[in-house]
Design an enzyme around this catalytic site. Structure first.
Site, PDB file in Angstrom:
ATOM      1  N   ASP A  42       0.868  -1.194   0.000  1.00 51.64           N
ATOM      2  CA  ASP A  42       0.000   0.000   0.000  1.00 51.64           C
ATOM      3  C   ASP A  42       0.898   1.237   0.000  1.00 51.64           C
ATOM      4  OD1 ASP A  42      -3.258   0.324   1.021  1.00 51.64           O
ATOM      5  OD2 ASP A  42      -1.989   2.113   0.924  1.00 51.64           O
ATOM      6  N   ARG A  47      -1.041   3.066   7.093  1.00 52.94           N
ATOM      7  CA  ARG A  47      -1.895   1.876   7.002  1.00 52.94           C
ATOM      8  C   ARG A  47      -1.051   0.598   7.178  1.00 52.94           C
ATOM      9  NH1 ARG A  47      -6.709  -0.608   7.719  1.00 52.94           N
ATOM     10  NH2 ARG A  47      -7.357  -1.926   5.993  1.00 52.94           N
ATOM     11  N   THR A 101     -11.513   3.487  -7.066  1.00 49.59           N
ATOM     12  CA  THR A 101     -11.925   4.015  -8.376  1.00 49.59           C
ATOM     13  C   THR A 101     -13.035   5.046  -8.142  1.00 49.59           C
ATOM     14  OG1 THR A 101     -13.265   2.003  -8.574  1.00 49.59           O
ATOM     15  CG2 THR A 101     -11.271   2.096  -9.909  1.00 49.59           C
ATOM     16  N   THR A 136     -13.689  -1.715  -9.070  1.00 48.71           N
ATOM     17  CA  THR A 136     -14.867  -1.590  -9.932  1.00 48.71           C
ATOM     18  C   THR A 136     -14.572  -0.600 -11.052  1.00 48.71           C
ATOM     19  OG1 THR A 136     -16.203  -1.947  -7.981  1.00 48.71           O
ATOM     20  CG2 THR A 136     -17.349  -1.132  -9.927  1.00 48.71           C
ATOM     21  N   CYS A 276     -19.677   2.944  -3.845  1.00 49.20           N
ATOM     22  CA  CYS A 276     -20.045   1.898  -4.803  1.00 49.20           C
ATOM     23  C   CYS A 276     -21.326   2.297  -5.517  1.00 49.20           C
ATOM     24  CB  CYS A 276     -20.243   0.564  -4.089  1.00 49.20           C
ATOM     25  SG  CYS A 276     -18.688  -0.121  -3.524  1.00 49.20           S
ATOM     26  N   ARG A 347     -16.740   7.900   3.628  1.00 50.90           N
ATOM     27  CA  ARG A 347     -16.460   8.427   2.288  1.00 50.90           C
ATOM     28  C   ARG A 347     -17.758   8.582   1.489  1.00 50.90           C
ATOM     29  NH1 ARG A 347     -12.348   4.177   0.326  1.00 50.90           N
ATOM     30  NH2 ARG A 347     -13.867   2.925   1.433  1.00 50.90           N
TER      31      ARG A 347
HETATM   32  N1  LIG Z   1     -15.595  -1.012  -0.135  1.00 49.52           N
HETATM   33  C1  LIG Z   1     -16.505  -1.707  -0.784  1.00 49.52           C
HETATM   34  O1  LIG Z   1     -17.572  -1.980  -0.285  1.00 49.52           O
HETATM   35  C2  LIG Z   1     -16.255  -2.249  -2.167  1.00 49.52           C
HETATM   36  C3  LIG Z   1     -17.002  -3.359  -2.579  1.00 49.52           C
HETATM   37  C4  LIG Z   1     -16.773  -3.866  -3.836  1.00 49.52           C
HETATM   38  C5  LIG Z   1     -15.852  -3.243  -4.668  1.00 49.52           C
HETATM   39  N2  LIG Z   1     -15.169  -2.144  -4.252  1.00 49.52           N
HETATM   40  C6  LIG Z   1     -14.202  -1.545  -5.157  1.00 49.52           C
HETATM   41  O2  LIG Z   1     -12.899  -1.976  -4.752  1.00 49.52           O
HETATM   42  C7  LIG Z   1     -11.954  -0.943  -4.990  1.00 49.52           C
HETATM   43  C8  LIG Z   1     -11.228  -0.598  -3.709  1.00 49.52           C
HETATM   44  O3  LIG Z   1     -12.160  -0.067  -2.794  1.00 49.52           O
HETATM   45  P1  LIG Z   1     -11.870   0.046  -1.242  1.00 49.52           P
HETATM   46  O4  LIG Z   1     -13.155   0.398  -0.598  1.00 49.52           O
HETATM   47  O5  LIG Z   1     -11.121  -1.139  -0.752  1.00 49.52           O
HETATM   48  O6  LIG Z   1     -10.891   1.317  -1.223  1.00 49.52           O
HETATM   49  P2  LIG Z   1     -10.061   1.866   0.030  1.00 49.52           P
HETATM   50  O7  LIG Z   1      -9.938   3.316  -0.175  1.00 49.52           O
HETATM   51  O8  LIG Z   1     -10.632   1.328   1.305  1.00 49.52           O
HETATM   52  O9  LIG Z   1      -8.629   1.186  -0.120  1.00 49.52           O
HETATM   53  C9  LIG Z   1      -7.789   1.414  -1.150  1.00 49.52           C
HETATM   54  C10 LIG Z   1      -6.361   1.279  -0.642  1.00 49.52           C
HETATM   55  O10 LIG Z   1      -5.533   1.411  -1.779  1.00 49.52           O
HETATM   56  C11 LIG Z   1      -4.405   2.206  -1.425  1.00 49.52           C
HETATM   57  N3  LIG Z   1      -3.863   2.761  -2.658  1.00 49.52           N
HETATM   58  C12 LIG Z   1      -4.328   3.790  -3.398  1.00 49.52           C
HETATM   59  N4  LIG Z   1      -3.562   3.954  -4.481  1.00 49.52           N
HETATM   60  C13 LIG Z   1      -2.586   3.006  -4.439  1.00 49.52           C
HETATM   61  C14 LIG Z   1      -1.496   2.666  -5.275  1.00 49.52           C
HETATM   62  N5  LIG Z   1      -1.252   3.336  -6.397  1.00 49.52           N
HETATM   63  N6  LIG Z   1      -0.699   1.646  -4.908  1.00 49.52           N
HETATM   64  C15 LIG Z   1      -0.931   0.961  -3.766  1.00 49.52           C
HETATM   65  N7  LIG Z   1      -1.956   1.240  -2.925  1.00 49.52           N
HETATM   66  C16 LIG Z   1      -2.774   2.248  -3.266  1.00 49.52           C
HETATM   67  C17 LIG Z   1      -4.956   3.220  -0.449  1.00 49.52           C
HETATM   68  O11 LIG Z   1      -3.920   3.766   0.353  1.00 49.52           O
HETATM   69  C18 LIG Z   1      -5.965   2.382   0.336  1.00 49.52           C
HETATM   70  O12 LIG Z   1      -5.370   1.803   1.486  1.00 49.52           O
HETATM   71  C19 LIG Z   1     -12.746   0.219  -5.606  1.00 49.52           C
HETATM   72  O13 LIG Z   1     -12.694   0.112  -7.002  1.00 49.52           O
HETATM   73  C20 LIG Z   1     -14.151  -0.047  -5.125  1.00 49.52           C
HETATM   74  O14 LIG Z   1     -15.113   0.508  -5.983  1.00 49.52           O
HETATM   75  C21 LIG Z   1     -15.337  -1.634  -2.989  1.00 49.52           C
END
Ligand SMILES: NC(=O)c1ccc[n+]([C@@H]2O[C@H](COP(=O)([O-])OP(=O)(O)OC[C@H]3O[C@@H](n4cnc5c(N)ncnc54)[C@H](O)[C@@H]3O)[C@@H](O)[C@H]2O)c1
Length: 437
Positions: A42, A47, A101, A136, A276, A347
């Site tokens: 990460d 984190r 995303t 996503t 989402c 968020r």
């Molecule tokens: N949270 C949900 O309920 C959920 C459910 C299904 C799908 N998604 C999708 O999954 C994806 C991630 O969502 P999330 O909620 O886990 O996001 P999040 O913000 O909780 O976590 C993302 C992590 O990625 C890290 N990050 C950002 N850019 C980076 C990079 N270039 N290299 C390494 N680490 C990096 C951030 O520091 C963060 O810790 C999104 O596309 C989201 O739409 C989320």
């Protein structure tokens, strides 16, 4: 027999890098770590420190479960090692990207984290590696936007030297029943053989089963329509709520009655926030527009849901005026600022739209949320959220999120005879609320 042993000894075990350890990446990394050597990567070093100390502030993985897979060094043995230097992921052969995303202020997709993560992986990509995206996206993003970055940075050829996959995440933050291993997972690969490999990888840890989609684009499209479908259905019941309010009928009573039919879908009105349901339809809409089609239903749903904060604020103000409560300067308590119940995620919470609208009416607001991190709320929105309800009486109490803790509130302590309670989620006892959405 002897030869078989030699081959097995020389075959390197699969090693997985998870790029992005948020709500999606961490539970997945934890799960894979029960059967594989996993390196969690990460860009947020705070984190990494938090996770390596055995704590997950998103509360998706409980500390004991996290600690049971954590290892102190990066090796080929099973377990999870979280880290930041690029060096640490260079000997992995699966790279799974789970970065955010989001959309910008004009609701256009922001692919920057995805492109940056692809550059990171491109720097360590080797012959035979497979890069799987879980974020996503719209159909085409993996092969048209991300793979060219991997090719450019690595100098390797797609589907000859390295391969790709897409497996959308379906987790539901705060939901302790539908956890990552129990949810059937869609998988896909850039060739039929890679599809099988990706599918086998997930099948080895997902007890809920897998569905191998024929192509990456199909898998990408399947995810984005799941959330778009929910958004449209919620927009429909939000529209019903507006109509039934005009007619003086309780929406929830209507939904309960209609829900007795076997094929009536059980959606409820509310504020549609988070990253989402309120975001993904814009990804689909953008791709449609790029291809010359202007989505009507998808964007109508978005417009309707995005306007609910203002609508609820106006309903609250009407209730107050009917009870002769002067709105300007009135004391209003907001119960809940996270985007959904029993979860700390703030968020893109639409409670903020409601708060801003109530502020415009001149109300004096207090925000109480037992789940939200006060510092994060202040950082994101410049608002003060309190873990405890301050002493005193409020003219209006507005429940925006159905946190379990709100059932325990002694409302007689915080309201007087003329106060109103507006229950956006229809969560409180019927006798308590003056009005629901
Ligand atoms: N949270 C949900 O309920 C959920 C459910 C299904 C799908 N998604 C999708 O999954 C994806 C991630 O969502 P999330 O909620 O886990 O996001 P999040 O913000 O909780 O976590 C993302 C992590 O990625 C890290 N990050 C950002 N850019 C980076 C990079 N270039 N290299 C390494 N680490 C990096 C951030 O520091 C963060 O810790 C999104 O596309 C989201 O739409 C989320």
């Amino acid at each position: 027999m002897v030869l078989e042993k030699v081959i097995n000894k020389n075959m390197k075990k699969d090693k997985i890098a998870i790029i992005g350890l948020g709500y999606v990446g961490l539970p997945l990394a934890r799960l894979f770590a029960t059967k594989f050597s996993v390196v969690g990567f990460d860009i947020n070093t705070d984190r990494i420190s938090e996770l390596m100390s055995g704590i997950d502030s998103t509360l998706e993985v409980d500390n004991e479960t996290l600690q049971s897979v954590l290892v102190n060094e990066n090796s080929d043995s099973n377990g999870l090692f979280c880290t930041n230097p690029l060096e640490e992921i260079k000997d992995c052969n699966y790279y799974i990207i789970t970065v955010p995303t989001p959309v910008d202020k004009n609701n256009r997709p922001i692919l920057t984290p995805l492109i940056k993560a692809s550059k990171t992986v491109g720097n360590v990509l080797k012959n035979g590696d497979i890069v799987i995206y879980e974020s996503t996206v719209y159909p085409g993003a993996t092969e048209e936007d991300c793979v060219p970055v991997l090719e450019k940075v690595s100098g390797l050829k797609f589907n000859k030297d390295f391969y790709a996959g897409y497996s959308p995440e379906r987790i539901n933050p705060g939901d302790k029943e539908h956890t990552v291993e129990k949810i059937l997972k869609v998988t896909s690969g850039s060739t039929p053989q890679i599809g099988e490999k990706v599918n086998d990888l997930y099948k080895s840890v997902i007890t809920g089963g897998t569905h191998l989609a024929p192509t990456i684009k199909v898998a990408e499209a399947s995810k984005v329509i799941e959330n778009s479908q929910r958004d449209i259905n919620i927009a429909f019941v939000n529209e019903l709520a507006k109509i039934f309010n005009l007619l003086g009928i309780n929406t929830h009573d209507v939904l309960e009655a209609a829900g007795t039919k076997w094929n009536f879908l059980p959606f409820k009105p509310g504020l549609v926030g988070g990253h989402c349901i309120g975001v993904d339809p814009y990804y689909l809409a953008q791709k449609a527009q790029e291809n010359g089609y202007h989505p009507e239903i998808i964007l109508a749903g978005r417009r309707l849901n995005d306007g609910m904060g203002d609508y609820v604020a106006s309903e609250i103000v009407k209730c107050m005026i009917k009870k002769n409560i002067p709105v300007n300067g009135s004391k209003v308590l907001i119960l809940g600022i996270t985007f959904k119940e029993n979860c700390p995620d703030v968020r893109n919470t639409k409670a903020v739209d409601l708060i801003e609208a109530l502020k415009d009416y001149g109300t004096d607001l207090t925000i109480h949320d037992p789940w939200a991190d006060e510092n994060e709320v202040f950082k994101e929105y410049g608002l003060f959220s309190k873990k405890e309800i301050p002493d005193g009486k409020f003219n209006a109490i507005v429940l925006t999120v159905a946190h379990n803790e709100f059932k325990e509130i002694n409302f007689s302590k915080i309201k007087d005879n003329n106060s109103i309670i507006y229950d956006v989620k229809n969560f409180l006892d019927k006798s308590l609320a003056d009005k629901t959405l």
